[in-house]
Motif scaffolding. Structure first.
Motif, PDB file in Angstrom:
ATOM      1  N   UNK A  41     -42.643   1.383 -31.420  1.00 53.81           N
ATOM      2  CA  UNK A  41     -42.138   0.371 -31.020  1.00 53.81           C
ATOM      3  C   UNK A  41     -42.827  -0.014 -29.643  1.00 53.81           C
ATOM      4  N   UNK A  42     -43.955  -0.779 -30.070  1.00 49.40           N
ATOM      5  CA  UNK A  42     -44.904  -0.996 -28.551  1.00 49.40           C
ATOM      6  C   UNK A  42     -44.003  -2.208 -27.765  1.00 49.40           C
ATOM      7  N   UNK A  43     -44.375  -2.001 -26.586  1.00 50.30           N
ATOM      8  CA  UNK A  43     -43.446  -2.950 -25.676  1.00 50.30           C
ATOM      9  C   UNK A  43     -44.512  -3.882 -24.932  1.00 50.30           C
ATOM     10  N   UNK A  44     -45.727  -3.713 -25.172  1.00 49.17           N
ATOM     11  CA  UNK A  44     -46.808  -4.618 -24.638  1.00 49.17           C
ATOM     12  C   UNK A  44     -47.751  -4.924 -25.773  1.00 49.17           C
ATOM     13  N   UNK A  45     -48.426  -5.985 -25.376  1.00 52.14           N
ATOM     14  CA  UNK A  45     -49.528  -6.424 -26.271  1.00 52.14           C
ATOM     15  C   UNK A  45     -50.683  -5.351 -26.267  1.00 52.14           C
ATOM     16  N   UNK A  46     -50.888  -4.890 -25.144  1.00 54.67           N
ATOM     17  CA  UNK A  46     -51.833  -3.577 -24.795  1.00 54.67           C
ATOM     18  C   UNK A  46     -51.396  -2.354 -25.688  1.00 54.67           C
ATOM     19  N   UNK A  84     -45.191  -0.275 -37.643  1.00 47.68           N
ATOM     20  CA  UNK A  84     -45.316  -1.163 -36.117  1.00 47.68           C
ATOM     21  C   UNK A  84     -44.210  -2.012 -36.163  1.00 47.68           C
ATOM     22  N   UNK A  85     -43.407  -1.789 -35.123  1.00 42.49           N
ATOM     23  CA  UNK A  85     -42.115  -2.792 -35.013  1.00 42.49           C
ATOM     24  C   UNK A  85     -42.322  -3.427 -33.732  1.00 42.49           C
ATOM     25  N   UNK A  86     -41.834  -4.446 -34.015  1.00 37.72           N
ATOM     26  CA  UNK A  86     -41.914  -5.337 -32.551  1.00 37.72           C
ATOM     27  C   UNK A  86     -40.528  -5.710 -32.027  1.00 37.72           C
ATOM     28  N   UNK A  87     -39.544  -4.909 -32.194  1.00 37.76           N
ATOM     29  CA  UNK A  87     -38.065  -4.768 -31.729  1.00 37.76           C
ATOM     30  C   UNK A  87     -38.248  -4.662 -30.272  1.00 37.76           C
ATOM     31  N   UNK A  88     -39.317  -4.103 -29.396  1.00 34.76           N
ATOM     32  CA  UNK A  88     -39.195  -4.010 -28.293  1.00 34.76           C
ATOM     33  C   UNK A  88     -40.179  -5.060 -27.331  1.00 34.76           C
ATOM     34  N   UNK A  89     -40.550  -6.157 -28.490  1.00 38.50           N
ATOM     35  CA  UNK A  89     -41.181  -7.015 -27.623  1.00 38.50           C
ATOM     36  C   UNK A  89     -40.412  -8.275 -27.252  1.00 38.50           C
TER      37      UNK A  89
END
Length: 89
Positions: A41-46, A84-89
């Motif tokens: 759950x990434x939180x940034x594009x980096x 790769x989840x986008x839930x934290x973006x």
């Protein structure tokens, strides 16, 4: 399927502990009977970039996910290494 200590360590360096689903919950992201090695759950594009570079260098498959629903739609994947989840973006 619990992931290796090295894989967990490496992914933790990219997304942090909060950005990784615990091993005992991986079956929630099972795709056509295949449990991923890790759900991130990434939180940034980096962080997304870091995960994708890491996966490409190690020839790991990456399945993108929104909130984890409808993962079984479409053709069954040949393998599922990372979700790769986008839930934290």
């Amino acid at each position: 399927m619990p992931i290796s200590n090295q894989l967990r360590y490496d992914l933790n360096q990219i997304v942090g502990e909060a950005g990784m689903l615990p091993d005992d919950q991986l079956d929630r992201y099972c795709i056509d009977g295949v449990v991923p090695k890790a759900v991130l759950f990434p939180s940034t594009t980096a962080e997304i970039q870091g995960v994708l570079i890491y996966a490409a260098d190690r020839v790991l498959s990456v399945i993108p996910a929104g909130n984890g629903t409808k993962l079984g739609f479409g053709n069954p994947p040949e393998k599922v290494d990372l979700v790769l989840s986008m839930a934290r973006l």
